[in-house]
Design a protein around this motif. Sequence first.
Motif, PDB file in Angstrom:
ATOM      1  N   TYR A 159      -3.597  23.696  -6.571  1.00  0.00           N
ATOM      2  CA  TYR A 159      -3.230  23.638  -5.163  1.00  0.00           C
ATOM      3  C   TYR A 159      -4.494  23.893  -4.350  1.00  0.00           C
ATOM      4  N   GLY A 160      -4.396  23.841  -3.040  1.00  0.00           N
ATOM      5  CA  GLY A 160      -5.569  24.000  -2.186  1.00  0.00           C
ATOM      6  C   GLY A 160      -6.358  25.272  -2.416  1.00  0.00           C
ATOM      7  N   ARG A 161      -5.673  26.418  -2.484  1.00  0.00           N
ATOM      8  CA  ARG A 161      -6.377  27.696  -2.584  1.00  0.00           C
ATOM      9  C   ARG A 161      -6.190  28.407  -3.920  1.00  0.00           C
ATOM     10  N   PHE A 162      -5.347  27.877  -4.794  1.00  0.00           N
ATOM     11  CA  PHE A 162      -5.100  28.561  -6.061  1.00  0.00           C
ATOM     12  C   PHE A 162      -4.752  27.578  -7.160  1.00  0.00           C
ATOM     13  N   ALA A 189       9.859  23.983 -11.795  1.00  0.00           N
ATOM     14  CA  ALA A 189      10.721  23.490 -10.718  1.00  0.00           C
ATOM     15  C   ALA A 189      10.704  24.434  -9.511  1.00  0.00           C
ATOM     16  N   SER A 190      10.715  25.754  -9.755  1.00  0.00           N
ATOM     17  CA  SER A 190      10.705  26.695  -8.632  1.00  0.00           C
ATOM     18  C   SER A 190       9.346  26.726  -7.936  1.00  0.00           C
ATOM     19  N   VAL A 191       8.272  26.528  -8.695  1.00  0.00           N
ATOM     20  CA  VAL A 191       6.938  26.451  -8.078  1.00  0.00           C
ATOM     21  C   VAL A 191       6.847  25.207  -7.199  1.00  0.00           C
ATOM     22  N   ARG A 192       7.316  24.089  -7.719  1.00  0.00           N
ATOM     23  CA  ARG A 192       7.292  22.839  -6.950  1.00  0.00           C
ATOM     24  C   ARG A 192       8.166  22.960  -5.695  1.00  0.00           C
ATOM     25  N   ALA A 193       9.314  23.632  -5.808  1.00  0.00           N
ATOM     26  CA  ALA A 193      10.207  23.798  -4.658  1.00  0.00           C
ATOM     27  C   ALA A 193       9.572  24.687  -3.583  1.00  0.00           C
ATOM     28  N   SER A 194       8.817  25.700  -3.993  1.00  0.00           N
ATOM     29  CA  SER A 194       8.226  26.637  -3.030  1.00  0.00           C
ATOM     30  C   SER A 194       6.887  26.175  -2.465  1.00  0.00           C
ATOM     31  N   TRP A 195       6.039  25.543  -3.289  1.00  0.00           N
ATOM     32  CA  TRP A 195       4.689  25.177  -2.855  1.00  0.00           C
ATOM     33  C   TRP A 195       4.439  23.680  -2.807  1.00  0.00           C
ATOM     34  N   GLY A 196       5.419  22.890  -3.171  1.00  0.00           N
ATOM     35  CA  GLY A 196       5.254  21.444  -3.111  1.00  0.00           C
ATOM     36  C   GLY A 196       4.564  20.885  -4.335  1.00  0.00           C
ATOM     37  N   GLN A 197       4.267  19.589  -4.241  1.00  0.00           N
ATOM     38  CA  GLN A 197       3.600  18.879  -5.323  1.00  0.00           C
ATOM     39  C   GLN A 197       2.139  19.345  -5.407  1.00  0.00           C
ATOM     40  N   PRO A 198       1.617  19.647  -6.605  1.00  0.00           N
ATOM     41  CA  PRO A 198       0.218  20.053  -6.723  1.00  0.00           C
ATOM     42  C   PRO A 198      -0.723  18.888  -6.414  1.00  0.00           C
TER      43      PRO A 198
END
Length: 100
Positions: A79-82, A53-62
């Motif tokens: 994600y785009g770069r990682f 949930a915190s990853v999605r909140a910070s970086w958005g939907q993968p």
Amino acid sequence: MKIKQTLTGALATAILLTLAPVSGAFAEELSVPVGSQADRSQQSMPRTGMTQASVRASWGQPANVEGPVGQPPISQWHYGRFVVYFENDRVIHSVLKPQR
């Protein structure tokens, strides 16, 4: 005659190897510190222990999700770069994708 040539070649090789300096005459060691292998200053990534949930909140939907597979369940969020690797709901590792 062929045996004589083979023996002469083997002897010449043995002499060259014996006379060659031992301290790296055949290769040079290249050392690149791990921290400088990728430019992390431009890209923040999720840290170990963060929740999905915190990853999605910070970086958005993968862009892409793979898994979960195995036991314990491991999933990947691309994600785009990682890529972020999760065990259950927690980040276990984040890695930069190779730049092409």
